[in-house]
Scaffold this motif. Sequence first.
Motif, PDB file in Angstrom:
ATOM      1  N   ALA A 238       0.830  -1.211   0.000  1.00  0.00           N
ATOM      2  CA  ALA A 238       0.000   0.000   0.000  1.00  0.00           C
ATOM      3  C   ALA A 238       0.860   1.255   0.000  1.00  0.00           C
ATOM      4  O   ALA A 238       1.917   1.318   0.629  1.00  0.00           O
ATOM      5  CB  ALA A 238      -0.926  -0.001   1.215  1.00  0.00           C
ATOM      6  N   ARG A 239       0.357   2.261  -0.698  1.00  0.00           N
ATOM      7  CA  ARG A 239       0.984   3.589  -0.698  1.00  0.00           C
ATOM      8  C   ARG A 239       0.099   4.508   0.136  1.00  0.00           C
ATOM      9  O   ARG A 239      -1.022   4.808  -0.256  1.00  0.00           O
ATOM     10  CB  ARG A 239       1.138   4.106  -2.122  1.00  0.00           C
ATOM     11  CG  ARG A 239       2.172   3.338  -2.932  1.00  0.00           C
ATOM     12  CD  ARG A 239       2.194   3.805  -4.388  1.00  0.00           C
ATOM     13  NE  ARG A 239       3.338   3.264  -5.093  1.00  0.00           N
ATOM     14  CZ  ARG A 239       3.386   2.060  -5.632  1.00  0.00           C
ATOM     15  NH1 ARG A 239       2.325   1.276  -5.545  1.00  0.00           N
ATOM     16  NH2 ARG A 239       4.473   1.638  -6.241  1.00  0.00           N
ATOM     17  N   VAL A 240       0.637   4.961   1.249  1.00  0.00           N
ATOM     18  CA  VAL A 240      -0.135   5.739   2.226  1.00  0.00           C
ATOM     19  C   VAL A 240       0.483   7.125   2.338  1.00  0.00           C
ATOM     20  O   VAL A 240       1.700   7.258   2.538  1.00  0.00           O
ATOM     21  CB  VAL A 240      -0.145   5.055   3.605  1.00  0.00           C
ATOM     22  CG1 VAL A 240      -1.003   5.843   4.586  1.00  0.00           C
ATOM     23  CG2 VAL A 240      -0.643   3.621   3.485  1.00  0.00           C
ATOM     24  N   LEU A 241      -0.331   8.141   2.232  1.00  0.00           N
ATOM     25  CA  LEU A 241       0.125   9.525   2.390  1.00  0.00           C
ATOM     26  C   LEU A 241      -0.595  10.159   3.570  1.00  0.00           C
ATOM     27  O   LEU A 241      -1.820  10.195   3.610  1.00  0.00           O
ATOM     28  CB  LEU A 241      -0.145  10.340   1.120  1.00  0.00           C
ATOM     29  CG  LEU A 241       0.241  11.831   1.197  1.00  0.00           C
ATOM     30  CD1 LEU A 241       1.750  11.990   1.405  1.00  0.00           C
ATOM     31  CD2 LEU A 241      -0.218  12.580  -0.043  1.00  0.00           C
ATOM     32  N   ILE A 242       0.176  10.649   4.543  1.00  0.00           N
ATOM     33  CA  ILE A 242      -0.357  11.367   5.701  1.00  0.00           C
ATOM     34  C   ILE A 242      -0.109  12.856   5.490  1.00  0.00           C
ATOM     35  O   ILE A 242       1.018  13.264   5.200  1.00  0.00           O
ATOM     36  CB  ILE A 242       0.314  10.899   7.005  1.00  0.00           C
ATOM     37  CG1 ILE A 242       0.041   9.401   7.239  1.00  0.00           C
ATOM     38  CG2 ILE A 242      -0.174  11.716   8.192  1.00  0.00           C
ATOM     39  CD1 ILE A 242       0.766   8.841   8.460  1.00  0.00           C
ATOM     40  N   ILE A 243      -1.150  13.660   5.632  1.00  0.00           N
ATOM     41  CA  ILE A 243      -1.032  15.115   5.503  1.00  0.00           C
ATOM     42  C   ILE A 243      -1.337  15.731   6.862  1.00  0.00           C
ATOM     43  O   ILE A 243      -2.400  15.497   7.439  1.00  0.00           O
ATOM     44  CB  ILE A 243      -1.998  15.670   4.447  1.00  0.00           C
ATOM     45  CG1 ILE A 243      -1.733  15.027   3.076  1.00  0.00           C
ATOM     46  CG2 ILE A 243      -1.860  17.180   4.338  1.00  0.00           C
ATOM     47  CD1 ILE A 243      -2.672  15.502   1.988  1.00  0.00           C
ATOM     48  N   THR A 244      -0.401  16.526   7.377  1.00  0.00           N
ATOM     49  CA  THR A 244      -0.582  17.153   8.681  1.00  0.00           C
ATOM     50  C   THR A 244      -0.185  18.621   8.610  1.00  0.00           C
ATOM     51  O   THR A 244       0.750  18.981   7.885  1.00  0.00           O
ATOM     52  CB  THR A 244       0.257  16.441   9.758  1.00  0.00           C
ATOM     53  OG1 THR A 244       0.187  17.180  10.984  1.00  0.00           O
ATOM     54  CG2 THR A 244       1.713  16.324   9.338  1.00  0.00           C
TER      55      THR A 244
END
Length: 693
Positions: A238-244
């Motif tokens: 899986a390719r997971v992107l977290i934006i904070t």
Amino acid sequence: MWTCKNLWKKLSPLARSSSTLCRQNARGVVLNNERRLPLVPQAHMSSGTPGSGGDNNLYYLLVGATCVGGGFYAYRTIKGDKERYQERINEIASRPNKVVPEQPITEAPGEQAAETPQAPEPVVEPAPEESVGTPDAGPVVESEPSVEPSPVEVTEEPPAPVVESEPTPVAESLPAETAEPQTTTETESAAEPATVAPAEVPAPTPVEFPSHAPYLLIGGGTASFAAARSIRARDPGARVLIITDEPDLPYMRPPLSKELWFSDDPSVVDTLRFKQWNGKERSIYFQPPSFYISPQDLEKVENGGVAVLTGKKVVHMDVRGNKVTLSDNTEISYDKCLIATGGVPRNLQVIERAGEEVTKRTTLFRKVEDFKALDKVSRDTKSITIIGGGFLGSELACALGRRSADSDLEVIQMFPEKGNMGKVLPEYLSNWTTAKVKSEGVMVITEALVKAVSFKDGKVEIKLKDGRLVKTDHIVAAVGLEPSVELAKSAGLEVDSDFGGFRVNAELQARSNIWVAGDAACFYDIRLGRRRVEHHDHAVVSGRLAGENMTGANKPYWHQSMFWSDLGPDVGYEAIGIVDSSLPTVGVFAKATAKDTPKAATEKSGTGIRSESETEGTASSPVASSTPEPPPVPERKDNYGKGVIFYLRDKVVVGIILWNVFNRMPVARKIIKDGEEHADLNEVAKLFNIHED
């Protein structure tokens, strides 16, 4: 067209022959069977020479038009591609040259033009991470004598090739790791006035952000990190992107009001490392920077990974288009999305209306920056007043009170209830807790309703409704959390009017491909009804479940999350379910022993984990070098040493507090899950072994 014509000439005789042969065979069958087949009108085949029939002319016309149109379309497409390619090459060639030779050549304006053809390579490089200043960055010195402002931000970009080999996209959040690279760059570029600020954020370019993320997680807290781990566990590629919107990598919040305040390390504000009860040291960050990959590499890595985009806020969400818009107007599309935006600390209206002087002397405690700011305030001022008697207010009061023992800091805590934790604990236990907080050196003012706040003669004056006046240097407002639901309007998501937060079902779904977890989720508890929980353990469990459901698990949220709080090293409690002091309660207590403390419990287990659902080594209270004896308990000394408090609704246990009783949370969870009436809760309390020595 001529090819089709020649082919038709060759095939038409064969078609005529086959047609004639079929008719002869049919006549033979009729004669042999002595009956005639019904006559059907003979189909006339267009087998004549080209141009002999109107149907053929129409056919040739259509085929010819199609060929001409296809050729024209191919010509236009190829020509347009060439033009776009040439425009891209010209645009790249017109950019300032950012590639410098590995040799420390300081003045080479003539060579810059020669290196211009290499300009397309730095396009992948706008992931300049200050923290990735490896020793290779040493010889890299700016060779551009240009007066444009861009060199200020390019001073640390030459190590881009190193960034590709070390997936540390946002490690600038760790000050201890960025200190050395920044110093090196400043020394090497001292001759250039334009490079005085190497710590500036890199020039924003669209290449930094992936245009698409299969799994997009909005928010960089505990729930998002737990979801990312869960997604990767079930979908390894899986390719997971977290934006904070924070500048930090995902971290745990409980130590900000607990362990970090008790550290003996003077550099704890920079390292953000603490000791757990068992003496083991760890960072508040869940994982080091090397765990993550850079955002620009997310779409290219073969086995996927987790990338964190820091300092960016999602301001708009297009649910139909499956995309979000960031604060800099960048758009990122997604397949599945998790909203884990948490919340923002509430403030008192009287403080908001008090003016700028009061506002800048008020801390709303939530993030790493708030911890650092309050730590500085506690060393530079003589008086701090904490407004709020809940978990956060009481923990900060004990922490600051302990620090005041070594300084002349005055710590005041005020709240409208009759005692600490008055909304959670029964009155008798709340009074006992208040005495405990006072013993830590805190001046506690109960039944305090703030009427007005003002700034006068260098002091903040807090006027209470009963006429009392409190003068202080700084205010900490710990009066609750407001869930962050700004995206609800643009996304068309429902916000619960009673509890706040995004309204989701038992699977934590707000839409078919949108989930919500953590403080911002108002979920349906299949045992206790609709709820919203603001605790660390809930963020872990709900984030993990949301991640599983995003990968197809379709599990309901049945887990009863717990929460804990410690008031010094000798008193700690864990709670589960609905704990509301307005509900009827039954408490069963026993005499405490030396092993009935948070410190003894974690030393015995060999871990700082306070809950079986917490997998990241969560916070617990610190070990003090010199632990004072517990204060005398009001009324009967040993009455509240350890025990179990049951909260009832319709004669059914809906909440349980374990007071200095540890490692028994599964028992409490099962009691609530069963939902049965109990004739004698004293017998139920025996399940927790509180009477064992």
